[in-house]
Scaffold this motif. Structure first.
Motif, PDB file in Angstrom:
ATOM      1  N   LYS A 143      -2.463  -5.782   5.061  1.00 56.33           N
ATOM      2  CA  LYS A 143      -2.322  -7.376   5.094  1.00 56.33           C
ATOM      3  C   LYS A 143      -0.912  -7.780   5.156  1.00 56.33           C
ATOM      4  O   LYS A 143      -0.758  -8.655   6.044  1.00 56.33           O
ATOM      5  N   GLU A 144       0.143  -7.033   4.819  1.00 55.54           N
ATOM      6  CA  GLU A 144       1.529  -7.405   4.780  1.00 55.54           C
ATOM      7  C   GLU A 144       2.088  -7.120   6.139  1.00 55.54           C
ATOM      8  O   GLU A 144       2.759  -7.937   6.943  1.00 55.54           O
ATOM      9  N   ASP A 187       0.000  -7.189   8.985  1.00 52.60           N
ATOM     10  CA  ASP A 187      -0.629  -7.923   9.815  1.00 52.60           C
ATOM     11  C   ASP A 187       0.166  -9.311   9.719  1.00 52.60           C
ATOM     12  O   ASP A 187       0.326  -9.990  10.846  1.00 52.60           O
ATOM     13  N   THR A 188       0.490  -9.795   8.602  1.00 51.80           N
ATOM     14  CA  THR A 188       1.004 -11.020   8.245  1.00 51.80           C
ATOM     15  C   THR A 188       2.455 -10.980   9.137  1.00 51.80           C
ATOM     16  O   THR A 188       2.935 -12.060   9.545  1.00 51.80           O
ATOM     17  N   PHE A 189       3.200  -9.968   8.796  1.00 48.98           N
ATOM     18  CA  PHE A 189       4.480  -9.832   9.351  1.00 48.98           C
ATOM     19  C   PHE A 189       4.398  -9.831  10.767  1.00 48.98           C
ATOM     20  O   PHE A 189       5.293 -10.595  11.585  1.00 48.98           O
ATOM     21  N   GLU A 217       2.010 -11.690  12.680  1.00 52.51           N
ATOM     22  CA  GLU A 217       1.462 -13.073  12.598  1.00 52.51           C
ATOM     23  C   GLU A 217       2.811 -14.084  12.536  1.00 52.51           C
ATOM     24  O   GLU A 217       3.262 -15.012  13.409  1.00 52.51           O
ATOM     25  N   ASN A 218       3.695 -13.592  11.630  1.00 59.94           N
ATOM     26  CA  ASN A 218       5.097 -14.474  11.541  1.00 59.94           C
ATOM     27  C   ASN A 218       5.856 -14.378  12.542  1.00 59.94           C
ATOM     28  O   ASN A 218       6.750 -15.093  12.737  1.00 59.94           O
ATOM     29  N   HIS A 219       5.898 -13.398  13.245  1.00 59.51           N
ATOM     30  CA  HIS A 219       6.826 -12.772  14.313  1.00 59.51           C
ATOM     31  C   HIS A 219       6.216 -12.975  15.732  1.00 59.51           C
ATOM     32  O   HIS A 219       6.850 -12.622  16.644  1.00 59.51           O
ATOM     33  N   SER A 220       5.265 -13.599  15.687  1.00 57.95           N
ATOM     34  CA  SER A 220       4.558 -14.039  17.105  1.00 57.95           C
ATOM     35  C   SER A 220       4.969 -15.419  17.687  1.00 57.95           C
ATOM     36  O   SER A 220       5.292 -16.180  16.764  1.00 57.95           O
TER      37      SER A 220
END
Length: 73
Positions: free
Chosen positions: A62-63, A65-67, A69-72
């Motif tokens: 999850k971390e 995937d979130t990373f 998403e946050n850098h997209s």
């Protein structure tokens, strides 16, 4: 006829496919992210959170995937 070793191997493969573990080693996490280990370490420097308990480092899927998403953009 299948050997016992073949059956055991097939069961392990099925287990890995059907229920992947949530917490990965840094090497496994780099593979999951599709990058080299060195690039993954750079992601840590960019803020990717890693759990460390008594020197053992793990990263949740999850971390990662979130990373991403946050850098997209």
């Amino acid at each position: 006829m299948k050997s016992k070793e073949t059956d055991e191997l097939l069961n392990k493969i099925k287990e890995l496919i059907m229920s992947p573990k949530e917490w990965l080693s840094l090497k496994e996490a780099a593979t999951y992210a599709g990058v080299s280990y060195n690039t993954f370490i750079k992601f840590r420097e960019m803020g990717l959170r890693v759990a460390e308990i008594e020197g053992i480092k793990r990263v949740s899927r999850k971390e990662i995937d979130t990373f991403f998403e946050n850098h997209s953009y």
